[in-house]
Design an enzyme around this catalytic site. Sequence first.
Site, mmCIF file in Angstrom:
data_model
loop_
_atom_site.group_PDB
_atom_site.id
_atom_site.type_symbol
_atom_site.label_atom_id
_atom_site.label_comp_id
_atom_site.label_asym_id
_atom_site.label_seq_id
_atom_site.Cartn_x
_atom_site.Cartn_y
_atom_site.Cartn_z
ATOM 1 N N GLU A 125 16.050 -62.393 93.387
ATOM 2 C CA GLU A 125 15.191 -62.841 94.490
ATOM 3 C C GLU A 125 15.981 -63.280 95.733
ATOM 4 O OE1 GLU A 125 12.468 -65.655 92.702
ATOM 5 O OE2 GLU A 125 11.438 -64.054 91.617
ATOM 6 N N GLU A 163 11.318 -58.210 86.652
ATOM 7 C CA GLU A 163 10.808 -59.511 86.223
ATOM 8 C C GLU A 163 9.353 -59.715 86.580
ATOM 9 O OE1 GLU A 163 13.094 -63.087 87.312
ATOM 10 O OE2 GLU A 163 11.170 -64.117 87.465
#
Length: 486
Positions: free
Chosen positions: A234, A337
Site C-alpha cells: 500500500e 490482499e
Amino acid sequence: MKRTATTVAFLAVSFLALAQQKSKIQSKPFSTKDKTVIVYTTADSTKLRLTQTDKLTFTASKQPLEYEVSIFVEPKKTFQTFMGIGGAITDASAEVFAKLTKEKQQELLNAYYNKEKGIGYSLLRSTIHSSDFSSGSYTYIKDGDATLNSFSIDHDRQYRIPMIKEAMKTAGEKLTIYVTPWSPPAFMKSNKSMLKGGTLLPEYYQAWANYYVKFVKAYEKEGMPIWGLTIQNEPMATQTWESCVYTAEAERDFLKNFLGPTMKKEGLGDKKIVVWDHNRDLMNQRANVIFSDPEASKYAWGMGFHWYENWTGGAPMFDNVNKVHEAYPTKNLLFTEGCVERFDAKKYQFWANGERYGIAMINDFNNGTVGWTDWNILLDQNGGPNHVGNFCFAPIHADTNSGELIYTPSYYYIGHFSKFIRRDAKRVSTAVSRSSLLSTSFLNTNGKMVTVVMNKSDKKVTYNLIIASEKIVVVIPAHGIQTLVY
C-alpha cells in the site's frame, strides 16, 4: 555414411510425427459428449457448505428464450493462465496457530492446503519483518545498521517459519510463496518511524534493496523457495501501522535503479517483482508510469492490487483491473490482499462477508487476474493479534479460550474456486444473461471444465448452462454459490 544419414532422417520424421500427434491430443477441443456435471453448492440459510448437490448430464439445447436465465460458456475462447489462490501467513496467523493443539493445527492446515480434505490453497504471501498483524514492530537488523551485518531472521523462527513449513508439507505440492515489506527500518525513513507513512530516504535506496536480497536468501536457505516479492504494501497510504509512501515515479526509480539491478546482480533475477500492491482506484496511473518506462518495466512481472478502494463509500472499481490488462497485456495481474475489516464476533456468519469474496473473485478473474490472495489465514477471537488495534476478519478464526476453529462463509466462497481450479488452468469465455448471476469458468489441464456461478439475489434461480448445442438445467438457491465440474 549414407545408411547413418537415412537412419537420422527416419528418426527425425518419426519424432516430428510423434510431436504432431501429441500436439493434436493436447489441442483436442473440449466437448460435453458423455460428460457428467457434478454440482457443489454453498448457500445462506441452509446446511450446504461445498456440498455435492447434483449430478447432471447434458441434453440438446435450442435457442434460449428471453425469459430464461442462461450462462454461456465458449471453450474455444481462452484467456489468462491461472496461477493459484491462497492467503497470507502473517505473524498474527502463526502466533494464533501456535496456541492450538496439534490436532487443531492439522485441521487448520488440512482445511486450507489439502485438496481433498480442504480447499487446496497454492499461493502463500508473507511479510518482510513486521506488519500491523504482528504483536509489535521489529526488523531483522540492529537500529542504524545500514551495512546489514546484523541481519538475522531469528525472530521468524519462533512462529512464522514453522507454520510456513507445515503449510508446505500439507500442500504436498509446490506452494508459490511471495513476500512484502510494510516499511523499511525507521532510520531509513524521512519520519524516523516504521509507522505513519514517511518515505524512504534516497541515501538508503541501495541498503533497502540489499535488505530484500538478504531476506530472500535467508528464507531460501531455510528451505522456503521464494517465487517473488512486491515492492511495498500500500505505497500511497499513510497508516497508523507500518507504512511507507512511494509516488509512482519513486517506485519506478527504486525498481529501475536499485531493486531490479540488485536482485539480478545477486543471482535473484528469476524472482518476480510485483509493483503497486494497493487498491484498484489508482492502479492505472501506477501502471502507466512504471510499465511505460522500458528500463523499469523489464524488471516488473506485473501488478498487485487490493480491494479496499471502497473506504470512501464507493463501489469496487473492477473495471480498472480490465483497463490495466487491456493497456499492458504482457503484464500479469495478481490480487495480493483483501479481508473484511472492522472485526465483530457477532458477524462470524454474516453472509455478505462471503459474498464480497465471490463477487470480487469472479470480477477480478474475468478482468484478467491470474491469481488471488486473501489476507490472514487465521486470527483469534478478537480479530488479531494486531499491535495497533486494526482488528479484522479471517476466513477461519480460532477461539484461543476454547481451542475451537470457527469457519466463516468467506472460507467456503473462496473454496468454490481454490478447491477446483488448478494451476495452469485457462480461463474460458463465460457470460450470463441476467444480472442476478455472476459466473466465470476455467479449463484445467486434465481436461475438466470448472464453472463457478453465484446468485446474489433473494430468490432461487433456475438457469441453463449452455455449451454449443448442449445444456444442463440447474437450480441455485438464494444467496448461493455453485461450482460445476465437468
